[in-house]
Motif scaffolding. Structure first.
Motif, PDB file in Angstrom:
ATOM      1  N   TYR A 194      -8.176  36.080   7.070  1.00  0.00           N
ATOM      2  CA  TYR A 194      -8.039  37.460   6.605  1.00  0.00           C
ATOM      3  C   TYR A 194      -9.114  37.734   5.550  1.00  0.00           C
ATOM      4  O   TYR A 194      -9.529  36.840   4.809  1.00  0.00           O
ATOM      5  CB  TYR A 194      -6.650  37.701   6.023  1.00  0.00           C
ATOM      6  CG  TYR A 194      -5.539  37.639   7.033  1.00  0.00           C
ATOM      7  CD1 TYR A 194      -5.557  38.440   8.179  1.00  0.00           C
ATOM      8  CD2 TYR A 194      -4.447  36.794   6.849  1.00  0.00           C
ATOM      9  CE1 TYR A 194      -4.531  38.396   9.105  1.00  0.00           C
ATOM     10  CE2 TYR A 194      -3.405  36.740   7.777  1.00  0.00           C
ATOM     11  CZ  TYR A 194      -3.465  37.544   8.905  1.00  0.00           C
ATOM     12  OH  TYR A 194      -2.449  37.493   9.821  1.00  0.00           O
ATOM     13  N   ASP A 195      -9.538  38.993   5.461  1.00  0.00           N
ATOM     14  CA  ASP A 195     -10.646  39.333   4.570  1.00  0.00           C
ATOM     15  C   ASP A 195     -10.345  39.023   3.108  1.00  0.00           C
ATOM     16  O   ASP A 195     -11.231  38.629   2.353  1.00  0.00           O
ATOM     17  CB  ASP A 195     -10.988  40.819   4.715  1.00  0.00           C
ATOM     18  CG  ASP A 195     -11.632  41.145   6.056  1.00  0.00           C
ATOM     19  OD1 ASP A 195     -12.134  40.198   6.694  1.00  0.00           O
ATOM     20  OD2 ASP A 195     -11.609  42.316   6.463  1.00  0.00           O
ATOM     21  N   PHE A 196      -9.092  39.224   2.695  1.00  0.00           N
ATOM     22  CA  PHE A 196      -8.763  39.042   1.277  1.00  0.00           C
ATOM     23  C   PHE A 196      -8.615  37.570   0.894  1.00  0.00           C
ATOM     24  O   PHE A 196      -8.604  37.230  -0.290  1.00  0.00           O
ATOM     25  CB  PHE A 196      -7.471  39.800   0.922  1.00  0.00           C
ATOM     26  CG  PHE A 196      -6.246  39.279   1.613  1.00  0.00           C
ATOM     27  CD1 PHE A 196      -5.477  38.270   1.035  1.00  0.00           C
ATOM     28  CD2 PHE A 196      -5.856  39.785   2.844  1.00  0.00           C
ATOM     29  CE1 PHE A 196      -4.343  37.787   1.666  1.00  0.00           C
ATOM     30  CE2 PHE A 196      -4.715  39.312   3.486  1.00  0.00           C
ATOM     31  CZ  PHE A 196      -3.961  38.318   2.900  1.00  0.00           C
ATOM     32  N   LEU A 197      -8.498  36.677   1.880  1.00  0.00           N
ATOM     33  CA  LEU A 197      -8.367  35.251   1.580  1.00  0.00           C
ATOM     34  C   LEU A 197      -9.740  34.640   1.263  1.00  0.00           C
ATOM     35  O   LEU A 197     -10.755  35.046   1.803  1.00  0.00           O
ATOM     36  CB  LEU A 197      -7.736  34.522   2.766  1.00  0.00           C
ATOM     37  CG  LEU A 197      -6.278  34.871   3.071  1.00  0.00           C
ATOM     38  CD1 LEU A 197      -5.811  34.170   4.343  1.00  0.00           C
ATOM     39  CD2 LEU A 197      -5.374  34.486   1.896  1.00  0.00           C
ATOM     40  N   GLY A 198      -9.735  33.661   0.386  1.00  0.00           N
ATOM     41  CA  GLY A 198     -10.971  32.997  -0.008  1.00  0.00           C
ATOM     42  C   GLY A 198     -11.645  33.611  -1.217  1.00  0.00           C
ATOM     43  O   GLY A 198     -12.568  33.013  -1.785  1.00  0.00           O
ATOM     44  N   TRP A 199     -11.171  34.796  -1.649  1.00  0.00           N
ATOM     45  CA  TRP A 199     -11.813  35.476  -2.784  1.00  0.00           C
ATOM     46  C   TRP A 199     -11.617  34.683  -4.074  1.00  0.00           C
ATOM     47  O   TRP A 199     -12.566  34.484  -4.831  1.00  0.00           O
ATOM     48  CB  TRP A 199     -11.230  36.877  -2.934  1.00  0.00           C
ATOM     49  CG  TRP A 199     -11.871  37.679  -4.022  1.00  0.00           C
ATOM     50  CD1 TRP A 199     -13.011  38.429  -3.941  1.00  0.00           C
ATOM     51  CD2 TRP A 199     -11.421  37.794  -5.382  1.00  0.00           C
ATOM     52  NE1 TRP A 199     -13.299  39.007  -5.145  1.00  0.00           N
ATOM     53  CE2 TRP A 199     -12.341  38.641  -6.050  1.00  0.00           C
ATOM     54  CE3 TRP A 199     -10.337  37.286  -6.087  1.00  0.00           C
ATOM     55  CZ2 TRP A 199     -12.202  38.976  -7.400  1.00  0.00           C
ATOM     56  CZ3 TRP A 199     -10.200  37.613  -7.430  1.00  0.00           C
ATOM     57  CH2 TRP A 199     -11.117  38.452  -8.081  1.00  0.00           C
ATOM     58  N   THR A 200     -10.399  34.225  -4.326  1.00  0.00           N
ATOM     59  CA  THR A 200     -10.122  33.468  -5.547  1.00  0.00           C
ATOM     60  C   THR A 200     -10.952  32.187  -5.593  1.00  0.00           C
ATOM     61  O   THR A 200     -11.563  31.866  -6.626  1.00  0.00           O
ATOM     62  CB  THR A 200      -8.627  33.114  -5.636  1.00  0.00           C
ATOM     63  OG1 THR A 200      -7.860  34.317  -5.643  1.00  0.00           O
ATOM     64  CG2 THR A 200      -8.329  32.316  -6.903  1.00  0.00           C
ATOM     65  N   GLY A 201     -10.991  31.453  -4.508  1.00  0.00           N
ATOM     66  CA  GLY A 201     -11.774  30.223  -4.465  1.00  0.00           C
ATOM     67  C   GLY A 201     -13.252  30.473  -4.646  1.00  0.00           C
ATOM     68  O   GLY A 201     -13.954  29.719  -5.328  1.00  0.00           O
TER      69      GLY A 201
END
Length: 426
Positions: free
Chosen positions: A266-273
């Motif tokens: 999903y687009d919003f996943l990976g942002w924090t990392g």
């Protein structure tokens, strides 16, 4: 001894988390950006030994501001560089020089003794009033010159407004804005917290948000939260161990975020990392190695890009160095690849530059320790200096930090702090 071993365990865990996260998440997800994975087994053992030695030699006495600052250098710069040294087979020479410069700085700081100057002409409350007035005057001046037309609070659009907002102001504001945003406002905010003037703290917080909206620089948006965290953090028991534990938790959260990204995309996943593990730690370390790669093949700058050379040396490059590195390694002349101590020190004079910067940083940190001993308030001194120190470690050349970004003014203001009734510094 138990605390020392616990911190060593945390540093080794941070290193292993970076190694695992780089191999299984950063490289697979961001390979298109140029990340490579070419591990060198011999360098794995060397990196592990350097992390162990660095941890055991880095101070852990939480009564001095320099302790947290050196812990920041170790975790924000040195350990991520050692990860890339192994995972990307980075050069032996540069990694050895960086580690030697770090040890040199620790050695100088350990044996150097400084005494802070005593100034009794102004109270902490009066200093707060002065800083508040200067900060408010800066915001009002920007508004008076038409800055409101560029007011923007949408973080996704800051780059759309930054150049226009900057061009709208006189050139002197290229010095005033960083001084106010990185020195006056942060120090006023922490002083207001210390003096329990929470209404003043709220007003200063609003000034910081306005500076973000008017100048399109993201720093003032996050500085109050960062400073508040550091100020409160300095008052807790075993703060150094908890600082490293917090970084480790952040890395674990980042890897879980990356795991979800690979599983569900999903687009919003990976942002924090990406923001925490990659941009805050790995990318600055990559840029350090870029500076070494470029200046090991080209002429050193020798401070010809700074006013400290008094114009006696010719600057032999066609643009500012961060944009030059952006052009050479990111194929984008608009990319400003800023770097801190390890990259900029080598840029200026190679290994000699790294050692020189290490000594100057040691002297600066010991001066802050002396100011802490004089004022009796570790949290106040540490939080007041944390923004320029972090920039010096990760993203700003030393002369630029001291002169253009106002670190020298920051040090002078900290020396004005008066002793409180219950000292917390050794």
């Amino acid at each position: 001894m138990n605390n020392r071993l616990a911190i060593l365990g945390l540093h080794l865990s941070i290193f292993l988390a970076f190694v695992y996260g780089y191999e299984y998440y950063i490289f697979p997800i961001f390979e298109y950006m140029g990340y490579i994975f070419e591990p060198n087994e011999a360098k794995w053992y060397v990196a592990l030994a350097c992390v162990t030695a660095g941890s055991l030699l880095t101070p852990i006495d939480q009564n001095q501001p320099s302790t947290l600052f050196y812990q920041m250098i170790l975790t924000f710069a040195l350990i991520p560089m050692l990860v890339l040294f192994h995972a990307e087979d980075k050069p032996w020479l540069y990694m050895g020089q960086v580690f030697a410069a770090y040890l040199c700085s620790l050695f100088v700081a350990r044996f150097l003794r400084l005494r802070a100057p005593r100034f009794d002409m102004i109270s902490n409350g009066q200093l707060l009033t002065l800083l508040f007035a200067c900060s408010l005057a800066c915001v009002l001046a920007i508004l008076a010159m038409g800055g409101a037309q560029y007011l923007n609070f949408d973080i996704s659009k800051v780059y759309d407004f930054r150049d226009e907002a900057s061009d709208n102001l006189p050139g002197i504001f290229s010095y005033i804005s960083p001084l106010v945003g990185k020195v006056f406002v942060p120090m006023a905010f922490v002083l207001a917290l210390k003096l329990r003037k929470y209404a003043s703290a709220a007003c200063i917080f609003l000034i910081s948000i306005l500076l973000y909206g008017l100048t399109a620089n993201k720093g003032p948006l996050v500085y109050p939260f960062f400073i508040f965290f550091v100020y409160v953090f300095c008052s807790v028991k075993n703060s150094i161990a908890k600082f490293n534990a917090a970084i480790l938790v952040g890395l674990l959260i980042s890897m879980f975020d990356f795991f979800l990204k690979l599983e569900y995309d999903y687009d919003f996943l990976g942002w924090t990392g990406s923001v925490f593990m990659r941009r805050a730690f790995i990318l600055p370390s990559e840029i350090n190695f870029m500076y070494f790669d470029f200046f090991s093949k080209n002429e050193f700058v020798l401070f010809s890009n700074s006013k400290i050379s008094l114009g006696l040396l010719n600057f032999n490059y066609d643009m500012d160095i961060p944009y030059l590195i952006g052009r050479e390694y990111f194929n984008n002349v608009a990319t400003s690849a800023n770097t801190g101590w390890f990259g900029s020190g080598y840029m200026q004079a190679g290994f000699v530059g790294l050692l020189l910067y290490g000594v100057i940083i040691a002297v600066t940190f010991k001066y802050l320790d002396a100011c802490c001993a004089k004022s009796g308030e570790r949290g106040l001194v540490t939080a007041a200096a944390i923004v320029p120190v972090l920039a010096l470690v990760t993203s700003t050349d030393l002369p630029t930090s001291f002169l253009t970004h106002g670190f020298i003014v920051n040090l002078l203001l900290i020396s004005l702090l008066n002793k409180e009734k219950h000292p917390s510094c050794a």
